[in-house]
Design an enzyme around this catalytic site. Structure first.
Site, PDB file in Angstrom:
ATOM      1  N   SER A 131       0.807  -1.219   0.000  1.00  0.00           N
ATOM      2  CA  SER A 131       0.000   0.000   0.000  1.00  0.00           C
ATOM      3  C   SER A 131       0.840   1.268   0.000  1.00  0.00           C
ATOM      4  O   SER A 131       0.299   2.370  -0.050  1.00  0.00           O
ATOM      5  CB  SER A 131      -0.918   0.002   1.224  1.00  0.00           C
ATOM      6  OG  SER A 131      -0.139   0.006   2.417  1.00  0.00           O
ATOM      7  N   THR A 138      -1.681   3.387   4.771  1.00  0.00           N
ATOM      8  CA  THR A 138      -0.757   4.500   4.548  1.00  0.00           C
ATOM      9  C   THR A 138       0.274   4.432   5.659  1.00  0.00           C
ATOM     10  O   THR A 138      -0.065   4.092   6.782  1.00  0.00           O
ATOM     11  CB  THR A 138      -1.500   5.853   4.659  1.00  0.00           C
ATOM     12  OG1 THR A 138      -2.562   5.894   3.718  1.00  0.00           O
ATOM     13  CG2 THR A 138      -0.564   7.018   4.410  1.00  0.00           C
ATOM     14  N   THR A 150       1.846   6.978   0.435  1.00  0.00           N
ATOM     15  CA  THR A 150       0.895   5.929   0.059  1.00  0.00           C
ATOM     16  C   THR A 150       0.809   5.823  -1.452  1.00  0.00           C
ATOM     17  O   THR A 150       1.170   6.765  -2.170  1.00  0.00           O
ATOM     18  CB  THR A 150      -0.503   6.239   0.631  1.00  0.00           C
ATOM     19  OG1 THR A 150      -1.393   5.166   0.356  1.00  0.00           O
ATOM     20  CG2 THR A 150      -1.068   7.514   0.030  1.00  0.00           C
ATOM     21  N   ARG A 161      -7.640  10.467  -8.673  1.00  0.00           N
ATOM     22  CA  ARG A 161      -8.121  10.545  -7.299  1.00  0.00           C
ATOM     23  C   ARG A 161      -6.980  10.889  -6.358  1.00  0.00           C
ATOM     24  O   ARG A 161      -5.886  10.355  -6.443  1.00  0.00           O
ATOM     25  CB  ARG A 161      -8.764   9.225  -6.900  1.00  0.00           C
ATOM     26  CG  ARG A 161      -9.227   9.158  -5.429  1.00  0.00           C
ATOM     27  CD  ARG A 161      -8.198   8.494  -4.535  1.00  0.00           C
ATOM     28  NE  ARG A 161      -8.727   8.205  -3.203  1.00  0.00           N
ATOM     29  CZ  ARG A 161      -7.985   7.774  -2.180  1.00  0.00           C
ATOM     30  NH1 ARG A 161      -6.684   7.572  -2.338  1.00  0.00           N
ATOM     31  NH2 ARG A 161      -8.542   7.538  -1.008  1.00  0.00           N
ATOM     32  N   THR A 182      -4.823   7.079   8.912  1.00  0.00           N
ATOM     33  CA  THR A 182      -4.752   6.028   7.907  1.00  0.00           C
ATOM     34  C   THR A 182      -6.131   5.421   7.760  1.00  0.00           C
ATOM     35  O   THR A 182      -6.900   5.374   8.716  1.00  0.00           O
ATOM     36  CB  THR A 182      -3.730   4.942   8.302  1.00  0.00           C
ATOM     37  OG1 THR A 182      -3.638   3.954   7.270  1.00  0.00           O
ATOM     38  CG2 THR A 182      -4.089   4.262   9.604  1.00  0.00           C
ATOM     39  N   GLY A 183      -6.463   4.982   6.548  1.00  0.00           N
ATOM     40  CA  GLY A 183      -7.771   4.373   6.337  1.00  0.00           C
ATOM     41  C   GLY A 183      -8.420   4.868   5.066  1.00  0.00           C
ATOM     42  O   GLY A 183      -7.741   5.140   4.072  1.00  0.00           O
TER      43      GLY A 183
END
Length: 335
Positions: free
Chosen positions: A63, A195, A213, A223, A246-247
């Site tokens: 990631s 991330t 990330t 995006r 993060t998420g």
């Protein structure tokens, strides 16, 4: 080898003598790189850059860095930011192509321009002009992920209110004349959003924070999530502390959780409570969002919080401080 240096501790709240490095996820090699940088005389900015760069090189969890999270066209692009809590300067890049060292380019934006954020092809050209090497970010692994996604009718994806039906078919898509007001369920694979977010606090209380990330897997090209946005992906203020998130960045960036947490700590809130408040603010509107926040203040107190979901009941993060002089793996229960 590194696992021998790490201990898993169920976390409630913590305090460490400065200096301190804290980062999201069990990215121990990144933590060790940052801590080693501080111990050898580097600045907190150096530590954040080296720690995040290690994850870019190691392709942490697929990631971070090259070869992961291909977009709808199969291309891997990178986002990163770094923030100086003394001067409040920020450097960031988004939708970066061809350059593996995204956090390094972000620092170059901060130190060699008067801007905060550069994006897309222009960011890549800037990086090349600054001496960064252009390389292919795609790998056999990322191309395999992309190919399998195409074979699976482009599922999951982030389209809505378009035809053909994005829950069943690939594009190209066109807008529907009538918009549906109901929310489409969002992909919840935790590995599609990871991330590295890192906070470093020096002996003198100087704070820096940063992120890196490759974004959300199968994202719409162009995006940009929360990671390169100051106050969303991370925030640092040497008069209060630092935070990183993060998420699901598309959701989390709407609430500036890192900024909120730092402002709460400025007002005297404990870092653990500050993290929980930042998560709770998002949960009120998106109870099923995937995410976590880490926080640390200038007295060495730190904390973390996460939103509990099926398959995500605990969040792991790294802490490096003088007493142990090595990265420690901490665990917090989500709520």
């Amino acid at each position: 080898m590194l696992r021998a240096l790490m201990y898993m501790l169920l976390f409630t709240s913590g305090h460490a003598s400065l200096p301190l490095v804290i980062n999201t996820w069990p990215f121990g090699d990144a933590a060790a790189a940052a801590w080693s940088t501080l111990q050898s005389g580097g600045s907190v900015l150096d530590a954040v850059e080296k720690g995040c760069a290690r994850c870019e090189t190691d392709q942490c969890d697929g990631s971070v860095g090259y070869g992961g999270s291909p977009d709808e066209t199969g291309e891997t692009t990178l986002d990163a930011m770094i923030m100086n809590g003394d001067t409040m300067e920020v450097g960031a890049v988004a939708d970066l192509r061809r350059i593996k060292n995204a956090i390094g380019v972000a620092r170059a934006v901060m130190e060699h321009t008067g801007h905060t954020l550069l994006v897309g092809e222009s960011a890549s050209v800037f990086a090349e002009n600054m001496g960064f090497i252009a390389e292919d970010l795609n790998t056999n692994g990322s191309l395999k992920i992309f190919t399998q996604w195409l074979k699976g009718n482009c599922q999951p994806n982030y389209r809505k209110n378009v035809f053909p039906d994005p829950s069943k078919y690939c594009g190209p898509y066109k807008p529907r004349a009538a918009l549906k007001q109901s929310r489409r369920a969002r992909p919840t694979n935790i590995h599609s959003h990871d991330t590295i977010g890192m906070i470093a606090i020096g002996q003198n209380g100087h704070v820096a924070a940063g992120t890196s990330t490759n974004g959300a897997s199968h994202k719409v090209p162009g995006r940009v999530g929360d990671s390169p946005i100051a106050g969303a992906g991370a925030y640092a203020d040497s008069s209060a502390g630092g935070a990183a998130a993060t998420g699901d960045g598309d959701v989390m960036m709407r609430f500036l959780p890192s900024y909120l947490a730092v402002e709460l700590m400025r007002a005297g809130t404990d870092p653990l409570a500050a993290c929980k408040t930042a998560i709770s603010r998002i949960k009120r509107h998106y109870p099923e969002f995937f995410g976590a926040v880490i926080c640390a203040n200038t007295t060495g107190h730190y904390g973390a919080a996460c939103n509990k979901l099926p398959g995500f009941s605990q969040f792991h993060f790294m802490v490096s401080e003088s007493e142990s002089n090595k990265p420690l793996l901490k665990t917090v229960d989500c709520f």
